[in-house]
Design a protein around this motif. Structure first.
Motif, mmCIF file in Angstrom:
data_model
loop_
_atom_site.group_PDB
_atom_site.id
_atom_site.type_symbol
_atom_site.label_atom_id
_atom_site.label_comp_id
_atom_site.label_asym_id
_atom_site.label_seq_id
_atom_site.Cartn_x
_atom_site.Cartn_y
_atom_site.Cartn_z
ATOM 1 N N LEU A 157 -26.132 1.244 75.978
ATOM 2 C CA LEU A 157 -25.526 2.559 76.203
ATOM 3 C C LEU A 157 -24.637 2.975 75.042
ATOM 4 O O LEU A 157 -24.625 4.133 74.633
ATOM 5 C CB LEU A 157 -24.723 2.549 77.502
ATOM 6 N N ALA A 158 -23.864 2.037 74.519
ATOM 7 C CA ALA A 158 -22.960 2.364 73.406
ATOM 8 C C ALA A 158 -23.750 2.408 72.102
ATOM 9 O O ALA A 158 -24.732 1.684 71.928
ATOM 10 C CB ALA A 158 -21.847 1.331 73.309
ATOM 11 N N GLY A 159 -23.308 3.273 71.188
ATOM 12 C CA GLY A 159 -23.922 3.317 69.864
ATOM 13 C C GLY A 159 -25.147 4.174 69.760
ATOM 14 O O GLY A 159 -25.975 3.981 68.864
ATOM 15 N N ARG A 160 -25.300 5.167 70.653
ATOM 16 C CA ARG A 160 -26.456 6.067 70.587
ATOM 17 C C ARG A 160 -26.077 7.364 69.880
ATOM 18 O O ARG A 160 -25.015 7.928 70.117
ATOM 19 C CB ARG A 160 -26.973 6.402 71.985
ATOM 20 N N THR A 161 -26.989 7.844 69.040
ATOM 21 C CA THR A 161 -26.780 9.078 68.289
ATOM 22 C C THR A 161 -27.996 9.971 68.443
ATOM 23 O O THR A 161 -29.129 9.489 68.488
ATOM 24 C CB THR A 161 -26.556 8.771 66.791
ATOM 25 N N CYS A 162 -27.749 11.272 68.534
ATOM 26 C CA CYS A 162 -28.828 12.262 68.454
ATOM 27 C C CYS A 162 -28.562 13.080 67.198
ATOM 28 O O CYS A 162 -27.601 13.857 67.144
ATOM 29 C CB CYS A 162 -28.846 13.145 69.698
ATOM 30 N N ASN A 163 -29.384 12.859 66.176
ATOM 31 C CA ASN A 163 -29.171 13.452 64.865
ATOM 32 C C ASN A 163 -30.209 14.557 64.673
ATOM 33 O O ASN A 163 -31.407 14.287 64.608
ATOM 34 C CB ASN A 163 -29.298 12.378 63.783
ATOM 35 N N LEU A 164 -29.747 15.808 64.591
ATOM 36 C CA LEU A 164 -30.627 16.969 64.646
ATOM 37 C C LEU A 164 -30.826 17.599 63.278
ATOM 38 O O LEU A 164 -29.891 17.661 62.475
ATOM 39 C CB LEU A 164 -30.027 18.029 65.572
ATOM 40 N N ASN A 165 -32.043 18.100 63.054
ATOM 41 C CA ASN A 165 -32.230 18.961 61.898
ATOM 42 C C ASN A 165 -31.585 20.317 62.180
ATOM 43 O O ASN A 165 -31.200 20.617 63.317
ATOM 44 C CB ASN A 165 -33.709 19.085 61.523
ATOM 45 N N THR A 166 -31.452 21.138 61.179
ATOM 46 C CA THR A 166 -30.658 22.354 61.339
ATOM 47 C C THR A 166 -31.282 23.348 62.309
ATOM 48 O O THR A 166 -30.570 24.051 63.028
ATOM 49 C CB THR A 166 -30.429 23.032 59.974
ATOM 50 N N GLN A 167 -32.611 23.427 62.366
ATOM 51 C CA GLN A 167 -33.239 24.361 63.296
ATOM 52 C C GLN A 167 -33.042 23.899 64.735
ATOM 53 O O GLN A 167 -32.750 24.706 65.631
ATOM 54 C CB GLN A 167 -34.728 24.525 62.994
ATOM 55 N N ASP A 168 -33.209 22.609 64.980
ATOM 56 C CA ASP A 168 -32.984 22.096 66.334
ATOM 57 C C ASP A 168 -31.538 22.304 66.749
ATOM 58 O O ASP A 168 -31.248 22.567 67.922
ATOM 59 C CB ASP A 168 -33.338 20.603 66.401
ATOM 60 N N ASN A 169 -30.626 22.187 65.783
ATOM 61 C CA ASN A 169 -29.223 22.427 66.100
ATOM 62 C C ASN A 169 -29.004 23.880 66.520
ATOM 63 O O ASN A 169 -28.301 24.162 67.494
ATOM 64 C CB ASN A 169 -28.346 22.094 64.897
ATOM 65 N N VAL A 170 -29.616 24.812 65.801
ATOM 66 C CA VAL A 170 -29.501 26.224 66.166
ATOM 67 C C VAL A 170 -30.006 26.451 67.592
ATOM 68 O O VAL A 170 -29.390 27.158 68.398
ATOM 69 C CB VAL A 170 -30.302 27.102 65.171
ATOM 70 N N ASP A 171 -31.130 25.812 67.919
ATOM 71 C CA ASP A 171 -31.742 26.019 69.224
ATOM 72 C C ASP A 171 -30.928 25.406 70.363
ATOM 73 O O ASP A 171 -30.997 25.873 71.503
ATOM 74 C CB ASP A 171 -33.150 25.427 69.237
ATOM 75 N N LEU A 172 -30.173 24.364 70.048
ATOM 76 C CA LEU A 172 -29.469 23.627 71.108
ATOM 77 C C LEU A 172 -27.995 23.952 71.248
ATOM 78 O O LEU A 172 -27.430 23.809 72.328
ATOM 79 C CB LEU A 172 -29.603 22.116 70.850
ATOM 80 N N VAL A 173 -27.354 24.369 70.175
ATOM 81 C CA VAL A 173 -25.895 24.387 70.171
ATOM 82 C C VAL A 173 -25.316 25.327 71.219
ATOM 83 O O VAL A 173 -24.307 25.012 71.855
ATOM 84 C CB VAL A 173 -25.363 24.722 68.761
ATOM 85 N N ASP A 174 -25.967 26.472 71.442
ATOM 86 C CA ASP A 174 -25.420 27.398 72.426
ATOM 87 C C ASP A 174 -25.479 26.794 73.826
ATOM 88 O O ASP A 174 -24.539 26.919 74.612
ATOM 89 C CB ASP A 174 -26.175 28.723 72.387
ATOM 90 N N ALA A 175 -26.586 26.113 74.131
ATOM 91 C CA ALA A 175 -26.718 25.517 75.455
ATOM 92 C C ALA A 175 -25.778 24.338 75.663
ATOM 93 O O ALA A 175 -25.360 24.056 76.785
ATOM 94 C CB ALA A 175 -28.163 25.063 75.667
ATOM 95 N N LEU A 176 -25.430 23.657 74.566
ATOM 96 C CA LEU A 176 -24.646 22.429 74.689
ATOM 97 C C LEU A 176 -23.160 22.613 74.437
ATOM 98 O O LEU A 176 -22.382 21.699 74.688
ATOM 99 C CB LEU A 176 -25.170 21.380 73.692
ATOM 100 N N LYS A 177 -22.757 23.786 73.944
ATOM 101 C CA LYS A 177 -21.389 23.917 73.461
ATOM 102 C C LYS A 177 -20.350 23.642 74.539
ATOM 103 O O LYS A 177 -19.257 23.166 74.250
ATOM 104 C CB LYS A 177 -21.164 25.296 72.858
ATOM 105 N N GLY A 178 -20.668 23.906 75.790
ATOM 106 C CA GLY A 178 -19.700 23.656 76.847
ATOM 107 C C GLY A 178 -19.684 22.227 77.332
ATOM 108 O O GLY A 178 -18.838 21.858 78.155
ATOM 109 N N LEU A 179 -20.603 21.405 76.819
ATOM 110 C CA LEU A 179 -20.719 20.033 77.294
ATOM 111 C C LEU A 179 -20.040 19.027 76.387
ATOM 112 O O LEU A 179 -19.789 17.892 76.797
ATOM 113 C CB LEU A 179 -22.205 19.661 77.430
ATOM 114 N N PHE A 180 -19.759 19.412 75.134
ATOM 115 C CA PHE A 180 -19.146 18.465 74.215
ATOM 116 C C PHE A 180 -17.710 18.178 74.605
ATOM 117 O O PHE A 180 -16.972 19.067 75.026
ATOM 118 C CB PHE A 180 -19.184 19.005 72.778
#
Length: 398
Positions: A157-180
């Motif tokens: 469980l510890a030490g997991r990363t989700c490393n996104l390219n810039t387009q995937d970040n654009v597509d996800l950031v709005d949906a995820l911004k309230g979860l960080f």
């Protein structure tokens, strides 16, 4: 107030600090092997054998069934040298450290970091787990599918990363911004590109993830011959004399299912494989494909429900001859990066070597009497290796 002359050590430490902040992929994978490489070059040579965890089968009943412990390993080679060569004068060294860093070191370390990171990211081709979402935008649901794959492969469980390219970040950031998580120390404690944490991942963004262009996959590929196992697969049915597969292409084989890593029971989910080398079909459409993982049908390292049947259909993911984006969800133990201390030359104007978070950098400056200049070189000697590809998952989107 008089300027303070910057020392070689101060310059090297500052260069490493800047480099460190820009390596968010390398900085999030296993770094524990740096100490195995000595001062004054590598005491283990340029190759370190990294042991992988032993695997065993479970006995049923009271009769002893002793089994040998068969250790496996992968080679981590530290043999790539990259550096940046500069000309700076003694006058430059009278700048404040902040000015020197911004004017000279920042641009130099940025380009060095980009090249090191891009090298290490080529390890994506070793990863056979993939969430197939070709031609579509990244979604949080697809991220969770990647998380499921890591859980199913027993990634800690510890030490997991989700490393996104810039387009995937654009597509996800709005949906995820309230979860960080809200962390007041993000800017000081994390590398560039750090976005936050949710769904069990540290989310990062990186401009350097490559795209992957799928092979032509022309024809109707089939397994040629039953009961095959190992790291190669004999196939036929491809279009004759075509570049059918590209190293890094992911595919499945009809009827070949992934098993649970410990119980060895079929999961009912097709095992994914990756082509580890480009594949060109011969004039009759035959092709022997180098694959990972190797097909193992019995014993402690069993990974599939059984060998593929003769004429079992092969399905290659993605659109033929079309590039798609790559992002990566991974546990740090999937990959390793190491650097070695380089030999310190003598008889030069100045030289220093420093280590920061496992990255060793050497700086050497010498006076060029012919041109009245002070050429300077900054060098890093490093290597990288995929250790346990089952602990990583590619996210294939637009």
């Amino acid at each position: 107030m008089a300027n303070t002359i910057l020392t070689p050590t101060a310059v090297t430490r500052e260069a490493l600090r800047v480099l460190h902040q820009k390596l968010n992929f390398v900085g999030s994978i296993t770094r524990e092997y740096d100490d195995s490489f000595a001062r004054q070059g590598a005491k283990v040579g340029d190759t370190l054998k990294v042991r992988l965890p032993n695997q065993y089968t479970v006995r049923t009943g009271s009769t002893l069934d002793a089994q040998d412990s068969t250790e496996t390993s992968v080679d981590l080679k530290v043999q790539t040298q990259k550096g940046v060569d500069l000309n700076f004068t003694s006058v430059d060294l009278t700048l404040s450290l902040d000015d020197f860093s911004e004017r000279i070191l920042e641009p130099a370390m940025s380009v060095l970091a980009a090249n090191i990171e891009a090298d290490a990211m080529s390890m994506y081709k070793d990863v056979y787990n993939q969430v197939n979402n070709h031609g579509a935008t990244a979604t949080f649901a697809k991220i969770l599918q990647g998380r499921k794959i890591l859980v199913d492969n027993l990634a800690p469980l510890a030490g997991r990363t989700c490393n996104l390219n810039t387009q995937d970040n654009v597509d996800l950031v709005d949906a995820l911004k309230g979860l960080f998580n809200d962390r007041t120390n993000i800017s000081k404690q994390y590398r560039e590109g750090y976005m936050g944490r949710t769904a069990g991942f540290d989310f990062m963004e990186n401009t350097l993830w490559p795209s992957h262009t799928v092979g032509t996959k022309a024809g109707t590929p089939l397994v040629k011959g039953a009961s095959q196992s190992g790291a190669s697969l004999i196939t036929d049915g491809w279009t004759a004399s075509t570049a059918a597969l590209t190293a890094g292409d992911v595919f499945t084989i009809a009827g070949v299912y992934r098993v649970h890593p410990e119980t060895k029971q079929s999961t009912g989910i097709l095992q994914q494989f990756v082509a580890t080398a480009d594949g060109v079909a011969d004039g009759s459409g035959n092709l022997t494909v180098a694959i990972s993982p190797a097909i193992v049908t019995t014993g402690a390292t069993q990974n599939v429900s059984g060998s593929p049947a003769d004429n079992a259909a092969i399905t290659v993911a993605g659109t033929a001859s079309t590039p798609h984006g790559i992002s990566m969800a991974y546990h740090k133990g999937a990959f390793a990066f190491a650097s070695a201390d380089m030999v310190m030359p003598r008889g030069v104007d100045f030289a220093a070597r420093e280590v920061f978070d496992g990255v060793s950098m050497r700086i050497v400056r010498q006076y060029d009497i012919n041109n009245d200049k002070f050429p300077c070189r900054l060098d890093v000697l490093y290597g990288y290796q995929t250790l346990r590809p089952q602990l990583a998952c590619r996210l294939a989107n637009n």
